[in-house]
Design a protein around this motif. Structure first.
Motif, PDB file in Angstrom:
ATOM      1  N   ALA A   1    -134.061-117.708 -40.940  1.00  0.00           N
ATOM      2  CA  ALA A   1    -133.621-116.330 -40.015  1.00  0.00           C
ATOM      3  C   ALA A   1    -132.198-115.957 -40.527  1.00  0.00           C
ATOM      4  CB  ALA A   1    -133.303-117.153 -38.664  1.00  0.00           C
ATOM      5  N   ARG A   2    -131.616-116.714 -41.061  1.00  0.00           N
ATOM      6  CA  ARG A   2    -129.987-116.255 -41.603  1.00  0.00           C
ATOM      7  C   ARG A   2    -130.156-115.640 -42.939  1.00  0.00           C
ATOM      8  NH1 ARG A   2    -127.236-121.738 -41.771  1.00  0.00           N
ATOM      9  NH2 ARG A   2    -125.809-120.684 -43.388  1.00  0.00           N
ATOM     10  N   SER A   3    -130.982-115.931 -43.786  1.00  0.00           N
ATOM     11  CA  SER A   3    -130.993-115.313 -45.362  1.00  0.00           C
ATOM     12  C   SER A   3    -132.270-114.690 -45.490  1.00  0.00           C
ATOM     13  CB  SER A   3    -130.913-116.550 -46.263  1.00  0.00           C
ATOM     14  OG  SER A   3    -131.982-117.560 -46.010  1.00  0.00           O
ATOM     15  N   ASP A   4    -133.422-114.771 -44.752  1.00  0.00           N
ATOM     16  CA  ASP A   4    -134.641-114.226 -45.166  1.00  0.00           C
ATOM     17  C   ASP A   4    -135.344-114.622 -46.290  1.00  0.00           C
ATOM     18  OD1 ASP A   4    -136.847-112.648 -44.388  1.00  0.00           O
ATOM     19  OD2 ASP A   4    -136.268-111.040 -45.742  1.00  0.00           O
ATOM     20  N   ARG A   5    -135.143-116.053 -46.677  1.00  0.00           N
ATOM     21  CA  ARG A   5    -135.555-117.018 -47.642  1.00  0.00           C
ATOM     22  C   ARG A   5    -135.962-118.310 -47.254  1.00  0.00           C
ATOM     23  NH1 ARG A   5    -130.791-115.758 -52.640  1.00  0.00           N
ATOM     24  NH2 ARG A   5    -131.502-113.633 -52.725  1.00  0.00           N
ATOM     25  N   TYR A   6    -136.955-118.712 -47.989  1.00  0.00           N
ATOM     26  CA  TYR A   6    -137.517-120.090 -47.615  1.00  0.00           C
ATOM     27  C   TYR A   6    -136.709-121.263 -48.197  1.00  0.00           C
ATOM     28  CZ  TYR A   6    -141.438-117.569 -45.619  1.00  0.00           C
ATOM     29  OH  TYR A   6    -142.025-116.679 -44.967  1.00  0.00           O
ATOM     30  N   TYR A   7    -136.233-122.032 -47.472  1.00  0.00           N
ATOM     31  CA  TYR A   7    -135.428-123.262 -48.055  1.00  0.00           C
ATOM     32  C   TYR A   7    -136.105-124.648 -47.313  1.00  0.00           C
ATOM     33  CZ  TYR A   7    -131.840-120.065 -49.735  1.00  0.00           C
ATOM     34  OH  TYR A   7    -131.146-119.339 -50.273  1.00  0.00           O
ATOM     35  N   ILE A   8    -136.192-125.760 -48.154  1.00  0.00           N
ATOM     36  CA  ILE A   8    -136.584-127.002 -48.147  1.00  0.00           C
ATOM     37  C   ILE A   8    -135.300-127.833 -47.829  1.00  0.00           C
ATOM     38  CG2 ILE A   8    -137.797-128.995 -48.658  1.00  0.00           C
ATOM     39  CD1 ILE A   8    -139.717-126.771 -48.046  1.00  0.00           C
TER      40      ILE A   8
END
Length: 295
Positions: free
Chosen positions: A64-71
């Motif tokens: 939601a903050r970066s528009d990127r997927y993080y694990i």
């Protein structure tokens, strides 16, 4: 630059651990408060999503903050081994203003050690000085961090750089890829520093070189002095800054370009650091490169 970030202010704190903690805590607070975070600036508990990763470990708040997927990773998965390599040859006694290069180097090394410890990394130390090579193995605990601080405070630059004959045994028996952080003024008599770095690069370690230059070296500004002495050889040279400045600037730019190109050719990260500037850039570089080694 705020007064709090001024190296002179922070190095005036005689307690090295406190100076490191003050610096890193302020740096991390700045990251937390930043509205823009690059992929290389995320903290150790995250990495970019890769095809095949368990979708249950996706962090939706980060998305939601970066528009990127993080694990989200566990501490065991994110920790790495970091080794600080500090040049303690006599040229590191060079003074500009209120402090020497070695004072800046130990402050930078202490800050990096504290940040690495905050990231859960095992941290070690090598100190290079003519006739000796001090070694402290990489470990991860508060007592070991205190040992690193103590050894940094004991550094007394003398002579030239460590003899190349010692290089082959520096990382013997270590099979794991590590992050090596070399803090140096890159003053060498016969290519000994370059050979060390190339040997380390051939072992597939991730390497960062922080090249320290003082303002008076960068600007050829020695406030009326007409004779300069080589701190390692004792040789002297007469200069006339009013006539030599342009030629000096051109020679310095070529030298720095050659150093940078030689290191980049070996996939070694290079950063020139003016010792009157804060260490924030170096701390950012550390976070970016440690994420790189974690893949």
């Amino acid at each position: 630059m705020s007064r709090l970030a001024d190296p002179k202010t922070l190095m005036a704190i005689k307690d090295l651990p406190l100076a490191a903690k003050t610096t890193v805590d302020g740096f991390l607070a700045g990251i937390h408060n930043s509205s823009v975070k690059g992929i290389g600036m995320e903290f150790s508990q995250y990495r970019s999503y890769q095809p095949g990763d368990d979708l249950r470990r996706l962090d939706w708040k980060m998305f939601a903050r970066s528009d990127r997927y993080y694990i989200r990773e566990s501490e065991i998965e994110t920790s790495i081994s970091v080794r600080l390599l500090v040049d303690a040859s006599a040229s590191m006694n060079h003074t500009s203003g209120a402090f020497t290069k070695i004072e800046y180097a130990r402050y930078l090394a202490a800050s990096l050690a504290y940040l690495a410890q905050r990231q859960g990394d095992a941290t070690g130390l090598f100190v290079f000085r003519q006739g000796e090579l001090f070694s402290l193995p990489a470990r991860q605990d508060h007592q070991h961090l205190a040992r690193i601080y103590y050894q940094l405070e004991q550094i007394d630059p003398q002579g030239g750089f460590t003899n190349p004959v010692d290089y082959k045994s520096i990382f013997s028996g270590i099979n794991k890829r590590e992050l090596l952080i070399f803090i140096t003024d890159y003053y060498e008599q016969d290519g000994e520093i370059s050979r060390l770095l190339h040997a380390l690069a051939s072992n597939k370690h991730e390497i960062i070189v922080f090249h320290l230059l003082a303002p008076n070296e960068i600007n050829l500004d020695y406030k009326g002095f007409s004779t300069l002495e080589d701190l390692e050889t004792g040789k002297t040279i007469r200069i006339d800054p009013s006539q030599s400045k342009q030629l000096y600037k051109q020679a310095l730019e070529k030298y720095l370009a050659d150093v940078r190109a030689g290191l980049l050719d070996k996939n070694i990260f290079y950063r020139l650091i003016n010792t009157e500037h804060p260490v924030d850039e170096a701390l950012r570089d550390f976070l970016v490169q440690r994420n790189k080694i974690r893949g």
